[in-house]
Design a protein around this motif. Structure first.
Motif, PDB file in Angstrom:
ATOM      1  N   ARG A 100      -0.892   0.843   9.877  1.00  0.00           N
ATOM      2  CA  ARG A 100       0.678   1.173   9.678  1.00  0.00           C
ATOM      3  C   ARG A 100       0.859   2.187   8.941  1.00  0.00           C
ATOM      4  O   ARG A 100       1.919   2.941   9.340  1.00  0.00           O
ATOM      5  N   ASN A 101       0.452   2.369   7.730  1.00  0.00           N
ATOM      6  CA  ASN A 101       0.721   3.509   7.033  1.00  0.00           C
ATOM      7  C   ASN A 101       0.398   4.609   7.560  1.00  0.00           C
ATOM      8  O   ASN A 101       0.799   5.735   7.331  1.00  0.00           O
ATOM      9  N   VAL A 102      -0.990   4.634   8.165  1.00  0.00           N
ATOM     10  CA  VAL A 102      -1.274   6.005   8.867  1.00  0.00           C
ATOM     11  C   VAL A 102      -0.252   6.504   9.932  1.00  0.00           C
ATOM     12  O   VAL A 102      -0.078   7.476  10.135  1.00  0.00           O
ATOM     13  N   GLU A 103       0.207   5.313  10.811  1.00  0.00           N
ATOM     14  CA  GLU A 103       1.120   5.546  11.750  1.00  0.00           C
ATOM     15  C   GLU A 103       2.450   6.015  11.291  1.00  0.00           C
ATOM     16  O   GLU A 103       2.966   6.965  11.773  1.00  0.00           O
ATOM     17  N   ALA A 104       2.803   5.566  10.225  1.00  0.00           N
ATOM     18  CA  ALA A 104       3.992   5.900   9.486  1.00  0.00           C
ATOM     19  C   ALA A 104       3.840   7.216   9.196  1.00  0.00           C
ATOM     20  O   ALA A 104       4.660   8.090   9.160  1.00  0.00           O
ATOM     21  N   GLN A 105       3.098   7.730   8.331  1.00  0.00           N
ATOM     22  CA  GLN A 105       2.595   8.926   7.995  1.00  0.00           C
ATOM     23  C   GLN A 105       2.749   9.979   9.171  1.00  0.00           C
ATOM     24  O   GLN A 105       3.123  10.962   8.893  1.00  0.00           O
ATOM     25  N   THR A 152      -3.069   5.425  -3.500  1.00  0.00           N
ATOM     26  CA  THR A 152      -3.867   4.305  -3.509  1.00  0.00           C
ATOM     27  C   THR A 152      -5.128   4.581  -4.506  1.00  0.00           C
ATOM     28  O   THR A 152      -5.225   3.437  -5.478  1.00  0.00           O
ATOM     29  N   ALA A 153      -5.862   5.517  -4.252  1.00  0.00           N
ATOM     30  CA  ALA A 153      -7.004   5.873  -5.244  1.00  0.00           C
ATOM     31  C   ALA A 153      -6.692   5.917  -6.546  1.00  0.00           C
ATOM     32  O   ALA A 153      -7.465   5.657  -7.583  1.00  0.00           O
ATOM     33  N   SER A 154      -5.286   6.648  -6.840  1.00  0.00           N
ATOM     34  CA  SER A 154      -5.231   6.954  -8.167  1.00  0.00           C
ATOM     35  C   SER A 154      -4.309   5.737  -8.982  1.00  0.00           C
ATOM     36  O   SER A 154      -3.802   5.764 -10.087  1.00  0.00           O
ATOM     37  N   LEU A 181       0.974  -1.163  -0.008  1.00  0.00           N
ATOM     38  CA  LEU A 181       0.154   0.003  -0.031  1.00  0.00           C
ATOM     39  C   LEU A 181       0.707   1.424   0.007  1.00  0.00           C
ATOM     40  O   LEU A 181       2.018   1.358   0.896  1.00  0.00           O
ATOM     41  N   PRO A 182       0.514   2.277  -0.811  1.00  0.00           N
ATOM     42  CA  PRO A 182       1.128   3.308  -0.626  1.00  0.00           C
ATOM     43  C   PRO A 182       1.093   4.433   0.533  1.00  0.00           C
ATOM     44  O   PRO A 182      -0.069   3.810   1.076  1.00  0.00           O
ATOM     45  N   LEU A 183       1.806   5.280   0.989  1.00  0.00           N
ATOM     46  CA  LEU A 183       1.542   6.151   1.981  1.00  0.00           C
ATOM     47  C   LEU A 183       0.366   6.506   2.081  1.00  0.00           C
ATOM     48  O   LEU A 183      -0.597   7.013   3.262  1.00  0.00           O
ATOM     49  N   THR A 184      -0.161   7.347   0.923  1.00  0.00           N
ATOM     50  CA  THR A 184      -1.290   8.093   1.027  1.00  0.00           C
ATOM     51  C   THR A 184      -2.545   7.506   0.558  1.00  0.00           C
ATOM     52  O   THR A 184      -2.258   6.771  -0.748  1.00  0.00           O
ATOM     53  N   GLU A 185      -3.740   7.808   0.841  1.00  0.00           N
ATOM     54  CA  GLU A 185      -5.001   7.393   0.094  1.00  0.00           C
ATOM     55  C   GLU A 185      -5.057   7.911  -1.194  1.00  0.00           C
ATOM     56  O   GLU A 185      -5.538   7.120  -2.069  1.00  0.00           O
TER      57      GLU A 185
END
Length: 117
Positions: free
Chosen positions: A86-91, A64-66, A57-61
């Motif tokens: 995990r991505n939200v926490e990393a961001q 992901t959406a694009s 998963l990429p870090l940003t939504e």
């Protein structure tokens, strides 16, 4: 078109992904779990159908959406939720570090002769 064949244009994105990559979750630890076989290999259920998302998963939504359909892979809902968390926490950690660095810059200005004035 021969009977039994479906045009890719008539399939949902998820159906296209499952047809191309199989019915099993491709997570190989992006969720934070060390899967015993190296991959999750879970499959969706009627209550929790598989999801189509890039792997990893990429870090940003937005990323992901694009993502184009060609980059999507099947995820089981538990792995996707954990990887997203995990991505939200990393961001959030990256943002905290950026803010800390910006604040350190402010302190350096105040330490300069004249108090930054």
């Amino acid at each position: 078109m021969p009977k039994g064949l479906v045009s890719p244009g008539l399939l949902t994105v998820l159906e296209q992904v499952l047809r191309k990559h199989g019915q099993l979750c491709v997570c190989a630890g992006a969720c934070g779990v060390e899967h015993t076989s190296g991959k999750c290999l879970a499959h969706g259920t009627e209550k929790q159908p598989m999801l189509a998302a890039p792997y990893p998963l990429p870090l940003t939504e937005h990323e992901t959406a694009s993502a184009p359909v060609s980059e999507l892979r099947p995820w089981c809902p538990p792995c996707w939720r954990k990887a997203r968390k995990r991505n939200v926490e990393a961001q959030a950690e990256l943002r905290r570090q950026e803010l800390d660095e910006a604040q350190l810059g402010l302190f350096d200005v105040e330490a300069a002769p004249g108090g930054g004035r």
